[in-house]
Motif scaffolding. Structure first.
Motif, mmCIF file in Angstrom:
data_model
loop_
_atom_site.group_PDB
_atom_site.id
_atom_site.type_symbol
_atom_site.label_atom_id
_atom_site.label_comp_id
_atom_site.label_asym_id
_atom_site.label_seq_id
_atom_site.Cartn_x
_atom_site.Cartn_y
_atom_site.Cartn_z
ATOM 1 N N MET A 1 0.725 -1.318 0.069
ATOM 2 C CA MET A 1 -0.015 0.279 -0.141
ATOM 3 C C MET A 1 0.896 1.418 -0.211
ATOM 4 O O MET A 1 0.532 2.294 -0.376
ATOM 5 C CB MET A 1 -0.731 0.401 1.708
ATOM 6 N N TRP A 2 1.818 1.162 0.371
ATOM 7 C CA TRP A 2 2.903 2.048 0.671
ATOM 8 C C TRP A 2 3.834 2.803 -0.916
ATOM 9 O O TRP A 2 3.695 3.930 -1.037
ATOM 10 C CB TRP A 2 3.570 2.318 1.214
ATOM 11 N N LEU A 3 3.377 1.679 -1.728
ATOM 12 C CA LEU A 3 4.301 1.622 -3.509
ATOM 13 C C LEU A 3 4.194 3.323 -4.015
ATOM 14 O O LEU A 3 4.390 4.168 -4.321
ATOM 15 C CB LEU A 3 4.572 0.371 -3.719
ATOM 16 N N SER B 1 5.497 6.558 -4.614
ATOM 17 C CA SER B 1 5.361 7.093 -6.293
ATOM 18 C C SER B 1 4.434 8.162 -7.185
ATOM 19 O O SER B 1 5.330 9.157 -7.260
ATOM 20 C CB SER B 1 5.052 5.648 -7.280
ATOM 21 N N GLU B 2 3.823 8.195 -6.428
ATOM 22 C CA GLU B 2 2.583 9.708 -6.329
ATOM 23 C C GLU B 2 3.369 10.833 -5.565
ATOM 24 O O GLU B 2 3.443 11.813 -6.378
ATOM 25 C CB GLU B 2 1.144 9.123 -5.685
ATOM 26 N N TYR B 3 3.911 10.614 -4.386
ATOM 27 C CA TYR B 3 4.616 11.761 -3.424
ATOM 28 C C TYR B 3 5.422 12.696 -3.386
ATOM 29 O O TYR B 3 6.274 13.065 -3.159
ATOM 30 C CB TYR B 3 3.601 12.370 -2.143
ATOM 31 N N GLY B 4 6.197 11.096 -3.583
ATOM 32 C CA GLY B 4 7.365 10.672 -3.668
ATOM 33 C C GLY B 4 8.522 10.384 -2.335
ATOM 34 O O GLY B 4 7.827 10.975 -1.009
ATOM 35 N N PHE B 5 9.581 9.845 -2.228
ATOM 36 C CA PHE B 5 10.026 10.096 -0.674
ATOM 37 C C PHE B 5 10.554 10.878 0.002
ATOM 38 O O PHE B 5 10.160 10.348 1.280
ATOM 39 C CB PHE B 5 11.732 9.429 -1.276
ATOM 40 N N PRO B 6 10.601 12.058 -0.459
ATOM 41 C CA PRO B 6 11.468 13.001 0.491
ATOM 42 C C PRO B 6 10.269 13.571 1.257
ATOM 43 O O PRO B 6 9.882 13.621 2.722
ATOM 44 C CB PRO B 6 11.519 14.255 -0.330
ATOM 45 N N VAL B 7 7.913 13.542 1.032
ATOM 46 C CA VAL B 7 7.492 13.798 1.608
ATOM 47 C C VAL B 7 7.343 12.755 2.505
ATOM 48 O O VAL B 7 6.538 12.376 3.820
ATOM 49 C CB VAL B 7 6.090 13.420 0.531
ATOM 50 N N MET B 8 7.856 11.530 2.100
ATOM 51 C CA MET B 8 6.643 10.295 3.267
ATOM 52 C C MET B 8 7.560 9.588 4.072
ATOM 53 O O MET B 8 7.045 9.973 5.077
ATOM 54 C CB MET B 8 7.169 8.902 1.942
#
Length: 60
Positions: free
Chosen positions: A3-5, A9-16
């Protein structure tokens, strides 16, 4: 994990990473806030004399 993938991919790694760190620090900030409030109540119970204020290095 699946569910995190899409979110990554939508918001980007830095946001996560930012959201994860904010989530982790929230509990610690709440605990710190409670500790400061408790300290304030303890300090209010101490007799307020000039000697006490000097020991606590507060302005008289």
């Amino acid at each position: 994990m699946e569910m995190w993938l899409p979110v990554i991919s939508e918001y980007g790694f830095p946001v996560m990473v930012t959201l994860y760190l904010l989530y982790r620090i929230e509990a610690k900030l709440d605990l710190l806030n409670d500790s400061v409030k408790h300290l304030a109540t303890i300090l209010q119970t101490i007799p307020s004399t000039d000697e006490t204020k000097k020991q606590l290095k507060l302005k008289v």
